[in-house]
Scaffold this active site. Structure first.
Site, PDB file in Angstrom:
ATOM      1  N   ASP A 129       0.852  -1.187   0.000  1.00 42.20           N
ATOM      2  CA  ASP A 129       0.000   0.000   0.000  1.00 42.20           C
ATOM      3  C   ASP A 129       0.891   1.241   0.000  1.00 42.20           C
ATOM      4  O   ASP A 129       1.234   1.770   1.061  1.00 42.20           O
ATOM      5  CB  ASP A 129      -0.896  -0.025   1.233  1.00 42.20           C
TER       6      ASP A 129
ATOM      7  N   GLU B  25      -6.896   5.205  -8.202  1.00 46.64           N
ATOM      8  CA  GLU B  25      -8.159   5.711  -7.665  1.00 46.64           C
ATOM      9  C   GLU B  25      -8.749   6.855  -8.480  1.00 46.64           C
ATOM     10  O   GLU B  25      -8.053   7.786  -8.891  1.00 46.64           O
ATOM     11  CB  GLU B  25      -7.954   6.161  -6.215  1.00 46.64           C
TER      12      GLU B  25
ATOM     13  N   PHE C  84     -11.661  -1.290   5.495  1.00 48.76           N
ATOM     14  CA  PHE C  84     -10.623  -0.508   6.173  1.00 48.76           C
ATOM     15  C   PHE C  84     -10.530  -0.872   7.654  1.00 48.76           C
ATOM     16  O   PHE C  84     -11.237  -0.312   8.488  1.00 48.76           O
ATOM     17  CB  PHE C  84     -10.928   0.982   6.023  1.00 48.76           C
TER      18      PHE C  84
ATOM     19  N   LYS D 288     -10.008   2.109  -8.438  1.00 49.01           N
ATOM     20  CA  LYS D 288     -10.552   2.285  -7.091  1.00 49.01           C
ATOM     21  C   LYS D 288     -11.662   3.332  -7.107  1.00 49.01           C
ATOM     22  O   LYS D 288     -11.499   4.427  -7.636  1.00 49.01           O
ATOM     23  CB  LYS D 288      -9.452   2.731  -6.111  1.00 49.01           C
TER      24      LYS D 288
ATOM     25  N   THR E 264     -13.278   0.975  -2.400  1.00 51.21           N
ATOM     26  CA  THR E 264     -12.507   1.441  -1.260  1.00 51.21           C
ATOM     27  C   THR E 264     -13.397   2.218  -0.289  1.00 51.21           C
ATOM     28  O   THR E 264     -14.589   2.398  -0.535  1.00 51.21           O
ATOM     29  CB  THR E 264     -11.315   2.286  -1.748  1.00 51.21           C
TER      30      THR E 264
END
Length: 317
Positions: free
Chosen positions: A16, A89, A171, A125, A149
């Site tokens: 990440d 994203e 998350f 994303k 996400t």
């Protein structure tokens, strides 16, 4: 064998980060980025030149187009290091606009394909709003795979599974943050660790539900605060982990046991549920943590997207 290698024996490890120079030492299969990680990267001396090069090559284009060029440039560099996929994203400011999400996703995929990258190696994303999930469903039907996400609740996960989404990123750490802050002085760290961690419990519930009902959507735990959370989710389809925590896992030789197991989940008594739009919005509304963290996450990514815009506009002048 260190814990990172042990983890790789039953979970796909994903890095990440936007810092692609850190990737090789951990040998992840995939990598994920977000607006905050890219902003952090371009602010460092190691990567500032990439931003300058992209801006110089696309002067005169609208800022949003240059931003997508920057995101894809980082993705291309990452794909030179990882053998699998990169997640890129869509602007969080589009989180409640289905058509704008679709258009932006198609543009990003087009940039990757123009650079010779197959769409199979890219996940777009999108925020796990109702509009984001519907946009992702349409993209999936077009063969553009998505990573949903800012996912904090069971209803978000169920809606993704029902809409054929490729992958979701629940998350862990941000769920943990909310419950810790909410409890205040009453928080007991030891009692809320490991399998009792509220973020771990959320991902475990989603994973077991998907495996029980044969839902193909990949579950990738994200946003970790400590390696205890990672250890408690060993066996999850994928885990996306910061370089700092990857280094901690790499530095430990302690035994690591598999915590999640698809076969065990298949035997569990878990009822099937579904949500239409009204049901989804009500279920999300009833979950104070998920409502607050989703809104907060979109705001934070929007702020960082705005900062990246300003950096680019400053270079264009």
């Amino acid at each position: 064998m260190n814990q990172l290698d042990q983890l790789k024996s039953f979970t796909t490890v994903v890095a990440d980060t936007g810092n692609f120079k850190q990737l090789a030492q951990f040998a992840p299969r995939d990598a994920t980025t977000n607006p905050s990680l890219i902003l952090k990267a371009v602010q460092s001396p190691d990567y500032a030149h990439l931003l300058e090069e992209v801006v110089a090559a696309h002067k005169g284009k609208p800022t949003d187009e240059i931003v997508d060029q920057v995101l894809v440039r980082f993705g291309l560099e990452i794909l030179k290091v990882v053998p699998g996929r990169v997640s890129t994203e869509v602007d969080a400011r589009l989180s409640f606009d289905k058509l704008a999400n679709i258009a932006r996703a198609r543009r990003i995929i087009g940039l990757y394909e123009a650079a010779g990258i197959s769409r199979e190696r890219v996940l777009i994303k999108v925020a796990s709003t109702w509009e984001g999930i519907q946009a992702a469903a349409e993209l999936e039907r077009d063969g553009i795979h998505t990573n949903l996400t800012l996912l904090f609740s069971f209803c978000q996960a169920v809606a993704c599974g029902d809409n054929g989404i490729q992958l979701i990123s629940p998350f862990v750490g941000r769920i943990y943050d909310w419950y810790k802050k909410s409890a205040g002085a009453g928080w007991d760290e030891a009692a809320q660790a490991g399998l009792n961690d509220p973020g771990v419990k959320s991902v475990t519930q989603i994973y077991n539900y998907f495996k029980k009902h044969g839902i193909k959507t990949e579950v990738m735990g994200a946003s970790f605060r400590n390696i205890g959370q990672i250890q408690a989710l060993a066996g999850c389809d994928l885990l996306t982990i910061s370089p700092e925590l990857l280094a901690q896992l790499q530095g430990s030789e302690a035994p690591l046991a598999q915590a999640l197991d698809a076969k065990a989940a298949e035997a569990m008594d878990i009822p099937r549920v579904s949500f239409d739009e009204a049901g989804f919005r009500f279920a999300l509304n009833q979950d104070a943590m998920a409502t607050e963290k989703l809104a907060e996450g979109i705001r934070a990514f929007a702020v960082d997207s705005g900062k990246l815009d300003k950096m680019i506009e400053g270079l264009v002048k």
